[in-house]
Structure formats: structure tokens, C-alpha cells
Motif scaffolding. Structure first.
Motif, mmCIF file in Angstrom:
data_model
loop_
_atom_site.group_PDB
_atom_site.id
_atom_site.type_symbol
_atom_site.label_atom_id
_atom_site.label_comp_id
_atom_site.label_asym_id
_atom_site.label_seq_id
_atom_site.Cartn_x
_atom_site.Cartn_y
_atom_site.Cartn_z
ATOM 1 N N LYS A 1 0.805 -1.226 0.000
ATOM 2 C CA LYS A 1 0.000 0.000 0.000
ATOM 3 C C LYS A 1 0.840 1.279 0.000
ATOM 4 O O LYS A 1 0.301 2.374 0.185
ATOM 5 C CB LYS A 1 -0.993 0.029 1.185
ATOM 6 N N HIS B 1 -2.535 5.490 0.441
ATOM 7 C CA HIS B 1 -3.413 4.501 -0.206
ATOM 8 C C HIS B 1 -3.852 3.442 0.806
ATOM 9 O O HIS B 1 -3.112 3.117 1.746
ATOM 10 C CB HIS B 1 -2.701 3.829 -1.380
ATOM 11 N N ILE B 2 -5.054 2.903 0.596
ATOM 12 C CA ILE B 2 -5.583 1.904 1.532
ATOM 13 C C ILE B 2 -5.760 0.539 0.863
ATOM 14 O O ILE B 2 -6.452 -0.329 1.396
ATOM 15 C CB ILE B 2 -6.902 2.382 2.168
ATOM 16 N N ASN B 3 -5.134 0.363 -0.304
ATOM 17 C CA ASN B 3 -5.114 -0.946 -0.953
ATOM 18 C C ASN B 3 -3.850 -0.997 -1.808
ATOM 19 O O ASN B 3 -3.069 -0.059 -1.837
ATOM 20 C CB ASN B 3 -6.374 -1.155 -1.807
ATOM 21 N N SER C 1 -4.117 2.978 -7.569
ATOM 22 C CA SER C 1 -4.283 1.940 -6.544
ATOM 23 C C SER C 1 -5.590 1.186 -6.694
ATOM 24 O O SER C 1 -6.557 1.689 -7.287
ATOM 25 C CB SER C 1 -4.226 2.589 -5.155
ATOM 26 N N ASP C 2 -5.631 -0.011 -6.105
ATOM 27 C CA ASP C 2 -6.860 -0.793 -6.047
ATOM 28 C C ASP C 2 -7.873 -0.213 -5.055
ATOM 29 O O ASP C 2 -8.962 -0.764 -4.894
ATOM 30 C CB ASP C 2 -6.550 -2.247 -5.669
ATOM 31 N N ASP C 3 -7.511 0.889 -4.381
ATOM 32 C CA ASP C 3 -8.507 1.586 -3.560
ATOM 33 C C ASP C 3 -9.381 2.507 -4.418
ATOM 34 O O ASP C 3 -10.157 3.296 -3.905
ATOM 35 C CB ASP C 3 -7.849 2.357 -2.407
ATOM 36 N N LYS C 4 -9.247 2.369 -5.750
ATOM 37 C CA LYS C 4 -10.021 3.112 -6.744
ATOM 38 C C LYS C 4 -9.651 4.590 -6.808
ATOM 39 O O LYS C 4 -10.434 5.410 -7.281
ATOM 40 C CB LYS C 4 -11.532 2.947 -6.525
ATOM 41 N N TYR D 1 -11.012 9.915 -8.051
ATOM 42 C CA TYR D 1 -11.643 8.664 -7.663
ATOM 43 C C TYR D 1 -12.346 8.017 -8.843
ATOM 44 O O TYR D 1 -13.060 8.677 -9.601
ATOM 45 C CB TYR D 1 -12.622 8.888 -6.506
ATOM 46 N N TYR E 1 -10.975 -0.365 -10.971
ATOM 47 C CA TYR E 1 -9.646 0.001 -10.495
ATOM 48 C C TYR E 1 -8.838 0.602 -11.646
ATOM 49 O O TYR E 1 -9.192 0.485 -12.807
ATOM 50 C CB TYR E 1 -8.909 -1.234 -9.955
#
Length: 334
Positions: free
Chosen positions: A124, A143-145, A163-166, A183, A188
């Protein structure tokens, strides 16, 4: 190449990896191409027909990203083994390892001056390193993912991450702060990069779309819905007027950013196209895929006029035929 042959044409076709190709890059001297693969190897392909390819072994797991330094004297690679390596692209294949991430490293990229690296990871974080002292400098942690991709702006002052946190984040390298987040609601972002002017970013998305954002106004400039599969990668032409994209739908698309429309569809690969990049001059582009671990090098003179904006069906058919018929003449170094 004559003016009558301005459509993309197949220049070279390489085969040597034992698994899907994940990343491809040109040396600025146009004598070498680097590729990374799920087979854990980095390969350096010499564009002179009589010269052998080099297979570099060092990573313990899949190589996810490769890039030549701006000078062409080094190649950086990122891996699922949680390390980044710097290689000298010669027959010896010497390398040094950078260790700081605690998860798969998805992306590695040089700054424009070649002094700094930025890496993105499943832990992350983004991490920034000095090249010559091979020293870890700092992490960027909002980032959170998983972070799929990170790139420096042309002037080296900003970093874009996907990131995969969109989210797509823009970071100030000096203050180490996130200055804006875009966002994505539809999916993703697999890949993002700066326009050569540094004023815009493009994003390749899992919802099959490509988006171009203005980072001065934070507004969406263009939204392309031209692929029928996940978009895995993209590359701006050095002129800034064109964008090439690679997709799971087995095609590459060349987009005219000035006109805001699709220019070409290329069907050279028989499976997902995982990566694509223009050469530093823009005369060529290279792509990699999962089809028999193939790298295709195509010549592209993007000086197209209205009468040349035609369907490339015949040309695509020829590319397919050449990809099927050509046998590799390289001797990979184990």
C-alpha cells in the motif's frame, strides 16, 4: 519508411520468455529493449538481428515492471519477490537489490534526470530511492489498498500513483504530501502516467475505459470507451498528440488526443495485451502479451493526414500472418 506506408507495420518479433510478459521498455539508444515476465526473468533484446538476447536471472518470483534509465546505462526491475533490482544491460547482467517493501512491488520508474526511482507495492506504499547511492529516501502512505503503478512527472516534481482503492493520487515529491486524489467509481486503475507536458494524466482502467485528467483544474478532459476488455497499460507519444493503449481484448488502440477519437486498432496479439510503450523518439512502439510470450516491435510514423485515417484491416491481417510465420533466431542467455 515512405509516406505511403504511414500505417503501423511490424518491424521485429521476439520470443524467448517462458510465461506472460508484464512490461516492456526501449533503451534511448534504440539498440535494446527490456522485458519482464511472470517467468521471473528480465530479458534484454538486441535490435540488431545478429546479436543474441540476454536473459538475466536474479529475481525469485515474477518480474512485474522494467524500465531503462534515461541514459540507457541501467535497467530497473520490480518483482513479486518484494525487491527492486538495478541491472547493467550487458552480457554480464550484474545487478544490485533494493529491499524495503513488504509486499509485491508492482511498478518501478526513473525520474527524468535518472537520479531517483519511485516504486509501488502491494504493501500500500510508494517508496522513493536514490539511484547512485542506492538508498531508500521516504515512503508515501495514504493509499488503503495495493498500489499498481507510480510515475514521476516530466519535471520530477510530482508523482502519480494508481491503486486498487479506486483512487489516483498526485503527490508533491518535495513536501511528500498528496495534493489531489481522483476517484474511479467504475473499476480500479491498472496504470497511470503523465502527459509529456506534465499538465495531464491518463489512466487505464479495469472498467475497459481510458481517462485523461487535467491536473491543473482536476477536471476530466477525455473519456474513451473503445476497448471491450480491461485496459492494462498505456503510453503517450512523445509529441503528446497520441496515446496507445493495451487491453485484455487482445487489441492495442492508438488514440488521437487532439481530435479526441480512435485512430487505429491493432490486432497483433492472440491473447491479452499486457503492456505497450512508445520509443523515446516515437518512431516505434513495443507491446507484450500472454500469447506465446511474444514481444512485437512496430514502426509508427504518426504524421497522419486526413486521407490516411482509414481502417487498417489489411495491415492488421499482415501483422497477424507475420506473427504466426516468423520463427525466432535468438539464443537467450541462461
Amino acid at each position: 519508411m515512405t509516406s505511403a506506408l504511414d500505417d503501423p507495420t511490424l518491424e521485429r518479433h521476439f520470443k524467448g520468455h517462458r510465461d506472460t510478459i508484464t512490461s516492456v521498455d526501449f533503451n534511448c539508444n534504440m539498440k535494446q529493449i527490456a522485458t519482464g515476465s511472470m517467468d521471473s526473468c528480465l530479458m534484454i533484446w538486441n535490435l540488431k538481428p545478429q546479436m543474441r538476447a540476454y536473459r538475466f536471472v536474479g529475481h525469485k518470483d515474477a518480474v512485474t515492471s522494467v524500465q531503462f534509465s534515461p541514459s540507457g546505462h541501467l535497467v530497473a526491475s520490480a518483482s513479486r519477490d518484494k525487491t527492486v533490482r538495478l541491472w547493467v544491460p550487458s552480457v554480464k547482467g550484474e545487478s544490485t537489490a533494493f529491499r524495503a517493501h513488504t509486499g509485491t512491488v508492482r511498478s518501478v520508474s526513473f525520474s527524468g534526470d535518472g537520479q531517483t526511482l519511485v516504486t509501488a507495492s502491494d504493501d500500500k506504499t510508494l517508496k522513493v530511492w536514490t539511484v547512485h547511492r542506492q538508498k531508500f529516501l521516504f515512503s508515501l502512505n495514504q493509499h488503503i489498498n495495493w498500489v499498481r503503478c507510480a510515475k514521476f512527472s516530466p519535471d520530477g516534481r510530482l508523482i502519480v500513483s494508481a491503486s486498487d482503492d479506486k483512487s489516483i493520487k498526485i503527490w508533491d515529491k518535495t513536501s511528500q504530501e498528496c495534493i489531489h486524489s481522483f476517484y474511479e467509481h467504475g473499476g480500479y486503475v491498472n496504470y497511470a502516467d503523465f502527459h509529456p507536458s506534465g499538465t495531464c494524466i491518463a489512466a487505464a482502467c479495469t472498467d475497459n475505459t481510458v481517462k485523461v485528467w487535467d491536473i491543473r483544474t482536476n477536471k476530466l478532459l477525455q473519456h474513451y470507451q473503445v476497448h471491450s476488455g480491461v485496459v492494462n497499460g498505456l503510453s503517450f507519444h512523445p509529441s503528446g498528440n497520441y496515446l496507445i493503449t493495451a487491453s485484455n481484448d487482445s487489441t492495442m488502440k492508438i488514440l488521437d488526443l487532439l481530435e479526441g477519437r480512435l485512430l487505429y486498432t491493432l490486432h497483433g496479439h492472440q491473447g491479452p495485451v499486457t503492456c505497450v510503450t512508445f520509443s523515446r523518439t516515437g518512431d516505434y512502439f513495443a507491446s507484450g502479451g500472454s500469447d506465446e510470450q511474444t514481444v512485437a516491435i512496430l514502426e509508427q510514423r504518426l504524421t497522419l493526414t486526413e486521407d490516411k485515417l482509414k481502417e487498417c484491416i489489411d495491415n492488421q491481417h499482415q501483422i497477424n500472418l507475420q506473427l504466426h510465420r516468423r520463427e525466432p533466431d535468438l539464443q537467450p542467455r541462461d
